[in-house]
Scaffold this motif. Structure first.
Motif, PDB file in Angstrom:
ATOM      1  N   ASP A 285     -16.476  20.945 -32.647  1.00 59.79           N
ATOM      2  CA  ASP A 285     -15.187  20.725 -31.964  1.00 59.79           C
ATOM      3  C   ASP A 285     -15.020  19.245 -31.635  1.00 59.79           C
ATOM      4  OD1 ASP A 285     -14.631  23.364 -32.109  1.00 59.79           O
ATOM      5  OD2 ASP A 285     -15.132  23.836 -30.022  1.00 59.79           O
ATOM      6  N   ALA A 288     -14.144  17.266 -34.731  1.00 57.65           N
ATOM      7  CA  ALA A 288     -12.750  17.492 -35.143  1.00 57.65           C
ATOM      8  C   ALA A 288     -11.807  16.724 -34.225  1.00 57.65           C
ATOM      9  CB  ALA A 288     -12.442  18.988 -35.108  1.00 57.65           C
ATOM     10  N   ALA A 289     -12.097  16.757 -32.914  1.00 55.33           N
ATOM     11  CA  ALA A 289     -11.233  16.069 -31.948  1.00 55.33           C
ATOM     12  C   ALA A 289     -11.260  14.564 -32.190  1.00 55.33           C
ATOM     13  CB  ALA A 289     -11.681  16.393 -30.527  1.00 55.33           C
ATOM     14  N   GLU A 290     -12.437  14.033 -32.427  1.00 53.79           N
ATOM     15  CA  GLU A 290     -12.563  12.588 -32.673  1.00 53.79           C
ATOM     16  C   GLU A 290     -11.774  12.185 -33.923  1.00 53.79           C
ATOM     17  OE1 GLU A 290     -13.831  10.102 -30.961  1.00 53.79           O
ATOM     18  OE2 GLU A 290     -14.453  11.447 -29.362  1.00 53.79           O
ATOM     19  N   LEU A 291     -11.870  13.043 -34.945  1.00 57.18           N
ATOM     20  CA  LEU A 291     -11.190  12.755 -36.208  1.00 57.18           C
ATOM     21  C   LEU A 291      -9.677  12.749 -35.998  1.00 57.18           C
ATOM     22  CD1 LEU A 291     -11.923  12.208 -39.141  1.00 57.18           C
ATOM     23  CD2 LEU A 291     -11.760  14.648 -39.593  1.00 57.18           C
ATOM     24  N   CYS A 292      -9.188  13.727 -35.184  1.00 56.74           N
ATOM     25  CA  CYS A 292      -7.747  13.789 -34.898  1.00 56.74           C
ATOM     26  C   CYS A 292      -7.297  12.517 -34.192  1.00 56.74           C
ATOM     27  CB  CYS A 292      -7.439  14.966 -33.984  1.00 56.74           C
ATOM     28  SG  CYS A 292      -7.270  16.478 -34.869  1.00 56.74           S
ATOM     29  N   GLU A 293      -8.113  12.110 -33.213  1.00 55.82           N
ATOM     30  CA  GLU A 293      -7.732  10.964 -32.395  1.00 55.82           C
ATOM     31  C   GLU A 293      -7.775   9.653 -33.180  1.00 55.82           C
ATOM     32  OE1 GLU A 293      -9.300   9.334 -28.221  1.00 55.82           O
ATOM     33  OE2 GLU A 293      -9.094  11.506 -28.450  1.00 55.82           O
ATOM     34  N   GLY A 295      -7.905   9.368 -36.426  1.00 54.25           N
ATOM     35  CA  GLY A 295      -7.236   9.450 -37.723  1.00 54.25           C
ATOM     36  C   GLY A 295      -8.276   9.349 -38.827  1.00 54.25           C
ATOM     37  N   PRO A 296      -7.928   9.904 -39.999  1.00 56.48           N
ATOM     38  CA  PRO A 296      -8.906   9.871 -41.095  1.00 56.48           C
ATOM     39  C   PRO A 296      -9.162   8.442 -41.575  1.00 56.48           C
ATOM     40  CG  PRO A 296      -6.799  10.759 -41.831  1.00 56.48           C
ATOM     41  CD  PRO A 296      -6.669  10.530 -40.365  1.00 56.48           C
ATOM     42  N   LYS A 301      -8.120   9.412 -46.541  1.00 54.50           N
ATOM     43  CA  LYS A 301      -6.676   9.402 -46.857  1.00 54.50           C
ATOM     44  C   LYS A 301      -6.489   9.374 -48.373  1.00 54.50           C
ATOM     45  CE  LYS A 301      -5.023   6.970 -42.811  1.00 54.50           C
ATOM     46  NZ  LYS A 301      -4.820   5.590 -42.382  1.00 54.50           N
TER      47      LYS A 301
END
Ligand code: G1P
Length: 308
Positions: A285, A288-293, A295-296, A301
């Motif tokens: 989790d 995933a949260a870090e990636l959302c924040e 960005g990829p 990309k």
């Protein structure tokens, strides 16, 4: 029987500075356990009973980790922290010995292994490079398979995996007569060379850091002159052994993590955290949260664009 394993841990770990300035790189944690514990446990699962650390005066923290810590244990007991006490006490089974010898001079991996000769005696032994973690994801482990193969055939085993052509100059590289063995299989090598120039490499199959060797290699190491990097190379001694007997490369099935450099160490943390019995779900989790924040990354990309 292969009951002994040599783990060369005397190196300074300059690729992990500044953290490795005062902590042995082998003691850096992957979640809640030091790198060295993963490697020692891998050896123990393959049937090893004597762990021989080839160490240095600056790295006594490694030996201490596998020793009892009376004061800590007493305190945990007094506070009734029994689960934690068991965890601290039960790092290794009682029938496993951790033995330490010193490498007085940094003369290379081959020299480090040779420092263990008086303890290895005339028995076959495994070598595990402690920078490299191997995860077989619940399948039969590669080192265990190599030990079994050695017991059946009496032929030395050197674990290999493919590397990118531009990185062959960072590894021992092996060659075969015909096809390379399929993962989980072994085949006799025709050559092994330490850190060849990219244009001279006989293949892209690199030595990964797990070996099962006969005691005879110790006598060879004693007479092996310095090679690549002006160091006494285990690879060169194996090449000499191959002039006398067959030596097989074992194609690994698992996945490796090179914890001797920052990117590999970081990858190992992500991998083992996401699979951790207690913290795995939480770790996934968080990732995933870090990636959302954040960005990829540009690489991610590019990949998702290409997939569209
Ligand atoms: C050592 C060995 C090399 C092997 C590598 C694997 O090199 O000499 O043959 O491929 O480990 O990690 P080092 O990384 O110590 O330079």
């Amino acid at each position: 029987m292969v009951k002994k394993a040599v783990l060369p841990v005397a190196g300074f770990g300059s690729r992990m500075l500044p953290a490795s300035k005062s902590i042995p790189k082998e003691m850096m944690p992957i979640v809640d356990r030091p790198v060295i514990e993963y490697v020692v446990k891998e050896a123990v699962r393959a049937g090893i009973k004597d762990i021989i650390l080839v160490s240095h005066s600056a790295k006594t923290a490694i030996e201490d980790y596998f020793d009892a810590q009376f004061e800590l244990e007493h305190q945990l007991e007094a506070k009734g922290k029994h689960a934690l006490l068991d965890e601290v006490r039960d790092i290794l089974p009682d029938d496993v010995n951790v033995i330490s010898v010193r490498q007085h001079q940094a003369l290379g991996l081959g020299h480090a292994v040779a420092c263990a000769a008086p303890i290895v005696g005339d028995e076959p032994f495994a070598v595990l490079l402690p920078d490299v973690l191997v995860d077989c994801d619940g399948e039969q482990e590669d080192l265990g398979v190599m030990v079994e193969k050695y017991l059946v055939s009496g032929t030395a085993q050197v674990m290999v995996e493919k590397v990118l052509a531009e990185r062959v100059d960072q590894y021992g590289i092996v060659a075969f007569k015909g096809e390379a063995p399929a993962p989980g299989g072994s085949a006799p090598m025709t050559a092994i060379v330490e850190k060849p120039a990219v244009e001279d490499a006989p293949s892209c199959l690199s030595v990964v850091g797990r070996y099962v060797l006969p005691a005879e290699i110790m006598g060879i190491l004693a007479e092996t002159p310095p090679g690549a990097g002006n160091e006494i190379q285990l690879t060169d001694a194996i090449a000499t052994l191959m002039e006398r007997v067959s030596v097989e490369a074992y194609a690994m099935r698992g996945r490796t993590f090179d914890c001797g450099n920052k990117a590999g160490y970081l990858q190992a943390i992500l991998h083992y955290a996401s699979r951790h019995a207690e913290l795995g779900a939480q770790a996934r989790d968080m990732m995933a949260a870090e990636l959302c924040e954040a960005g990829p990354s540009s690489k991610l990309k590019e990949r998702s664009k290409a997939a569209e």
